[in-house]
Write an enzyme that holds these catalytic residues in place. Structure first.
Site, mmCIF file in Angstrom:
data_model
loop_
_atom_site.group_PDB
_atom_site.id
_atom_site.type_symbol
_atom_site.label_atom_id
_atom_site.label_comp_id
_atom_site.label_asym_id
_atom_site.label_seq_id
_atom_site.Cartn_x
_atom_site.Cartn_y
_atom_site.Cartn_z
ATOM 1 N N ASP A 237 51.898 45.370 48.651
ATOM 2 C CA ASP A 237 52.051 46.554 48.118
ATOM 3 C C ASP A 237 52.552 47.727 49.279
ATOM 4 O O ASP A 237 52.546 47.230 50.157
ATOM 5 C CB ASP A 237 50.677 46.982 47.520
ATOM 6 N N ASP B 203 36.942 50.006 43.778
ATOM 7 C CA ASP B 203 36.855 49.640 42.609
ATOM 8 C C ASP B 203 37.107 48.338 42.090
ATOM 9 O O ASP B 203 37.544 48.142 41.154
ATOM 10 C CB ASP B 203 37.690 50.698 41.826
ATOM 11 N N HIS C 64 39.755 46.475 43.124
ATOM 12 C CA HIS C 64 41.143 46.105 43.243
ATOM 13 C C HIS C 64 41.690 45.020 43.992
ATOM 14 O O HIS C 64 40.976 45.176 45.301
ATOM 15 C CB HIS C 64 42.069 47.253 43.122
ATOM 16 N N GLU D 2 44.580 48.342 39.888
ATOM 17 C CA GLU D 2 43.495 49.136 39.991
ATOM 18 C C GLU D 2 42.751 48.407 38.596
ATOM 19 O O GLU D 2 43.420 47.912 37.560
ATOM 20 C CB GLU D 2 44.037 50.683 39.481
HETATM 21 C C1 GLP Z 1 44.126 49.317 50.038
HETATM 22 C C2 GLP Z 1 45.189 48.453 49.657
HETATM 23 C C3 GLP Z 1 44.304 47.019 49.324
HETATM 24 C C4 GLP Z 1 43.098 46.797 50.259
HETATM 25 C C5 GLP Z 1 42.448 48.208 50.165
HETATM 26 C C6 GLP Z 1 41.084 47.934 50.825
HETATM 27 O O1 GLP Z 1 43.894 50.119 48.446
HETATM 28 N N1 GLP Z 1 46.042 48.380 48.638
HETATM 29 O O2 GLP Z 1 45.242 45.757 49.614
HETATM 30 O O3 GLP Z 1 42.498 45.645 50.070
HETATM 31 O O4 GLP Z 1 43.129 49.184 50.494
HETATM 32 O O5 GLP Z 1 41.044 48.524 52.016
HETATM 33 P P1 GLP Z 1 40.180 48.478 53.278
HETATM 34 O O6 GLP Z 1 40.248 47.161 53.943
HETATM 35 O O7 GLP Z 1 40.514 49.446 54.389
HETATM 36 O O8 GLP Z 1 38.813 48.560 52.604
#
Ligand code: GLP
Length: 266
Positions: A67, A136, A138, A143
């Site tokens: 993404d 959440d 995702h 989402e």
């Molecule tokens: C963002 C990314 C996700 C990732 C999430 C969690 O939303 N788009 O791909 O898994 O963050 O991030 P973190 O690993 O910093 O908790």
């Protein structure tokens, strides 16, 4: 699903890097699906170390990132493209032409998303997809409410995600509201999936995703439909798993009896 409960984030990184290394030894021209966020950083660091110290080779690898924020140029310090350059790409020998990160400044997001899907197909599909998980539930930026059959597309971020991501920006107002993200359906087509999570703030959502019902309200729960998923959590993120003892038992049995099979799902 195989669930591995590691002691801490460092151990997650080592186990995940072992699986990725095994994938590259088995198929040097693997197509890797890559994630951003703080969770995979340790794994990337471990891969960089193995590249520098043991010559782990990425010269034939192709990568697709999950993404990217819409509206941030690739040079912006909070763009996912920049993140990947800093945390992985510039330290290993993956050819720049083989790197794909969604382009947040595309003239037509619709055309770009269709092209991205085609590029994944042209590359032969993703062999190994690395995922983190949002609070959440995702995966990528799918989402709650995202179709479990969704493809690469534009997605509006939730308030919770915007708040979570605000820590990387000067103010809430600077956090992008939209992203281009692979869909849940796109992710499920990867041949193997590695979901990583650490820290107590992920404990509840990890339990829901792994042991709860499959629902578009927790898009990570769709991974239950995939035949080859390895989930690696640390003690804190695994703290609410009801079947934690069973997962530990399975892992220990495998490690003792068939070490070469480690990483293959149940
Ligand atoms: C963002 C990314 C996700 C990732 C999430 C969690 O939303 N788009 O791909 O898994 O963050 O991030 P973190 O690993 O910093 O908790």
């Amino acid at each position: 699903m195989e669930v591995i409960i590691a002691q801490n984030a460092q151990e997650i990184a080592v186990i995940a890097a072992d699986l990725i290394e095994r994938q590259l030894l088995h198929k040097p021209n693997s197509v890797l699906g890559l994630a951003t966020g703080s969770t995979p950083v340790g794994t990337y660091r471990e891969l960089i170390r193995r590249h520098k110290e043991k010559g782990l080779d990425f010269s034939k690898v192709t990568t697709f990132n999950l993404d990217e924020y819409v509206g941030l140029p690739p040079t912006h310090s909070q763009s996912y493209r920049y993140f990947m350059e800093e945390n992985l790409f510039k330290h290993i020998n993956v050819p720049p032409a083989n790197i794909h990160v969604p382009y947040g400044h595309a003239d037509s997001v619709l055309d770009f998303c269709a092209w991205y899907e085609e590029e994944i197909k042209r590359a032969g599909g993703i062999d190994l997809q690395i995922l983190g998980i949002g609070r959440d539930g995702h995966i990528a930026f799918n989402e709650p409410g995202s179709s479990l059959g969704s493809r690469t597309r534009l997605k509006t971020l939730t308030e919770e995600t915007i708040k979570d991501n605000a820590r990387f920006f000067q103010s809430m107002d600077e956090v992008p509201r939209f992203a281009i993200t692979m869909g849940v359906g796109t992710i499920l087509e990867a041949r193997k999936i590695l979901l990583l999570a650490s820290g107590e703030q992920k404990a509840q959502i990890i339990a829901e995703a792994i042991e709860g019902p499959i629902t578009s309200q927790v898009t990570a729960s769709a991974l239950q439909l995939h035949r080859d998923v390895v989930v690696i959590v640390d003690e804190a993120a695994g703290a609410r798993l009801k079947r934690a003892d069973y997962y530990r038992w399975v892992y220990n049995q495998k490690r003792r009896l068939i070490p070469t099979l480690l990483g293959q799902s149940n």
